[in-house]
Design an enzyme around this catalytic site. Structure first.
Site, PDB file in Angstrom:
ATOM      1  N   ILE A  15       0.831  -1.205   0.000  1.00 25.55           N
ATOM      2  CA  ILE A  15       0.000   0.000   0.000  1.00 25.55           C
ATOM      3  C   ILE A  15       0.861   1.249   0.000  1.00 25.55           C
ATOM      4  O   ILE A  15       0.584   2.207  -0.734  1.00 25.55           O
ATOM      5  CB  ILE A  15      -0.944   0.000   1.214  1.00 25.55           C
ATOM      6  CG1 ILE A  15      -1.852  -1.242   1.190  1.00 25.55           C
ATOM      7  CG2 ILE A  15      -1.791   1.280   1.227  1.00 25.55           C
ATOM      8  CD1 ILE A  15      -2.747  -1.344  -0.019  1.00 25.55           C
ATOM      9  N   SER A 142     -10.375  -1.526   5.259  1.00 26.17           N
ATOM     10  CA  SER A 142      -9.727  -2.525   4.403  1.00 26.17           C
ATOM     11  C   SER A 142     -10.306  -2.526   3.002  1.00 26.17           C
ATOM     12  O   SER A 142     -11.347  -1.926   2.713  1.00 26.17           O
ATOM     13  CB  SER A 142      -9.901  -3.916   5.016  1.00 26.17           C
ATOM     14  OG  SER A 142     -11.253  -4.349   4.863  1.00 26.17           O
ATOM     15  N   CYS A 143      -9.638  -3.235   2.114  1.00 24.77           N
ATOM     16  CA  CYS A 143     -10.078  -3.323   0.723  1.00 24.77           C
ATOM     17  C   CYS A 143     -11.504  -3.858   0.609  1.00 24.77           C
ATOM     18  O   CYS A 143     -12.350  -3.279  -0.076  1.00 24.77           O
ATOM     19  CB  CYS A 143      -9.115  -4.203  -0.069  1.00 24.77           C
ATOM     20  SG  CYS A 143      -8.780  -5.813   0.698  1.00 24.77           S
ATOM     21  N   ASN A 144     -11.791  -4.966   1.287  1.00 23.98           N
ATOM     22  CA  ASN A 144     -13.118  -5.563   1.194  1.00 23.98           C
ATOM     23  C   ASN A 144     -14.182  -4.671   1.811  1.00 23.98           C
ATOM     24  O   ASN A 144     -15.299  -4.561   1.293  1.00 23.98           O
ATOM     25  CB  ASN A 144     -13.123  -6.937   1.876  1.00 23.98           C
ATOM     26  CG  ASN A 144     -12.433  -7.996   1.046  1.00 23.98           C
ATOM     27  OD1 ASN A 144     -12.691  -8.128  -0.146  1.00 23.98           O
ATOM     28  ND2 ASN A 144     -11.533  -8.753   1.648  1.00 23.98           N
ATOM     29  N   HIS A 223      -9.999 -10.177  -4.913  1.00 25.89           N
ATOM     30  CA  HIS A 223     -11.148 -10.745  -4.198  1.00 25.89           C
ATOM     31  C   HIS A 223     -12.377 -10.719  -5.112  1.00 25.89           C
ATOM     32  O   HIS A 223     -12.468  -9.914  -6.040  1.00 25.89           O
ATOM     33  CB  HIS A 223     -11.474  -9.931  -2.942  1.00 25.89           C
ATOM     34  CG  HIS A 223     -10.322  -9.737  -2.015  1.00 25.89           C
ATOM     35  ND1 HIS A 223      -9.601 -10.779  -1.477  1.00 25.89           N
ATOM     36  CD2 HIS A 223      -9.774  -8.603  -1.512  1.00 25.89           C
ATOM     37  CE1 HIS A 223      -8.656 -10.294  -0.679  1.00 25.89           C
ATOM     38  NE2 HIS A 223      -8.737  -8.977  -0.686  1.00 25.89           N
TER      39      HIS A 223
END
Length: 352
Positions: A15, A142-144, A223
């Site tokens: 990141i 977070s990404c999700n 994901h």
């Protein structure tokens, strides 16, 4: 002339290196330096970009010296010049860094691996930019969780969101670390329902009625989320698509254009000239999306290396406080980073 926001990045991993490049792309920000402990190829590549490198610790300074890597000082020196520090260090390391940020009365941003309680605020630009304006700190989720909040917020803004239930297929590890770990020939369910992403989404918007379930799968590209949403009323498919079109950070795509798998979408990003083939948007299959009365079903792809980067840039502006419009900040970030989610969706089969 207004002075640019002086940004320090602590941690130059997956990141951190992306945030550093994104900061450099903004007209109202200056990357004053990066701090890290690694003497490997990552920080050596950084120095070819002319970005000052600082040693995060005293042992790291010794290691850099022994490796023949020149540094501009230590982390403390870097912090002394910054308006905002973005902490991109590994999970739980950032929490230990917070006292020194607070001692300096320095504004700071943490990433989603840290607990919400450390900052008391969690951030997704389209959902709650205004509540972060002028704060001491925030946490980019977070990404999700970012993908979850983006899509559900789009439905909420359109007055369509009732409750949401999602199943998350999580990639096993970052691609560059796949030789060190991950899983093969198995699936690993997250041991609790709800998985942590649903409760995490409510740290951004407490009104979301969302439950998630997650499983690790043996791949490293991205994901994949599947969602079932109870709408507030029966609608047609086009109304739902219009809700998603309200977000520049949701890319509507079609399988008929050859975008029928995660690897194909990553190749699209490469062909569009994206740095590191990064996908900043939620890539949602428009033709797969189905509405049955007041029930909605859809799926999308999440690039965990990239999706939080534009959010982090917007969080910098929010903490700085000079920009008070989330919409203006998002537009500036999108322009600088080449985010134009609706372009390919509206262009049909034409070359983006």
């Amino acid at each position: 002339m207004t002075r640019s926001i002086r940004v320090a990045v602590n941690g130059y991993g997956v990141i951190g290196k992306r945030v550093a490049d994104a900061v450099r792309a903004q007209s109202d920000m200056t990357l004053i330096g990066v701090s890290d402990v690694a003497t490997d190829w990552r920080t050596r590549v950084l120095q070819t970009k002319g970005v000052p490198l600082f040693a995060a610790t005293a042992p790291a300074e010794d290691a850099f010296r022994a490796a023949g890597v020149q540094t501009a000082g230590r982390l403390d020196d870097l912090l002394g010049e910054a308006d905002v520090v973005v902490d991109c260090t590994p999970k739980r390391v950032a929490a230990d860094n917070v006292p020194q940020y607070r001692k300096r009365q320095l504004k700071f941003i943490l990433q989603g691996g840290e607990k919400h309680g450390i900052t008391g605020h969690s951030f997704v630009a389209e959902a709650n930019f205004e509540t972060a304006i002028g704060r001491e700190s925030t946490r980019v989720v977070s990404c999700n969780t970012t993908a979850t909040v983006r899509t559900l917020s789009a439905l909420k803004r359109a007055g369509l969101l009732g409750r949401a239930r999602g199943t998350l297929l999580r990639r096993a590890t970052d691609p560059w670390e796949s030789h060190q770990g991950g899983i093969m020939n198995t699936l690993v369910p997250e041991p609790e329902i709800p998985s942590h992403q649903g409760p995490d989404a409510r740290t951004v918007d407490p009104d979301l009625d969302v439950v998630t379930m997650a499983v690790k799968v043996p791949e490293t590209i991205a994901h994949l989320h599947y969602w079932s949403v109870q709408l507030t009323r029966p609608v047609d498919k086009e109304e739902v698509l219009n809700a998603f079109r309200s977000s520049s950070r949701i890319l509507l795509m079609k399988t008929e254009h050859g975008l029928d798998a995660l690897n194909a979408v990553k190749e699209l990003m490469a062909d569009r000239g994206r740095s590191r083939s990064d996908l900043y948007e939620v890539a949602l299959w428009a033709d797969m999306l189905t509405v049955q009365g007041d029930e909605l079903f859809y799926a999308y792809m999440v690039d965990n290396q990239a999706i939080v980067v534009p959010e982090t840039i917007d969080a910098i502006r929010a903490l700085d406080g000079r920009e008070t419009s989330g919409r203006r900040s998002i537009a500036a970030t999108d322009s600088a980073m080449g985010i134009e989610g609706r372009l390919f969706a509206e262009a049909g089969a034409r070359t983006p």
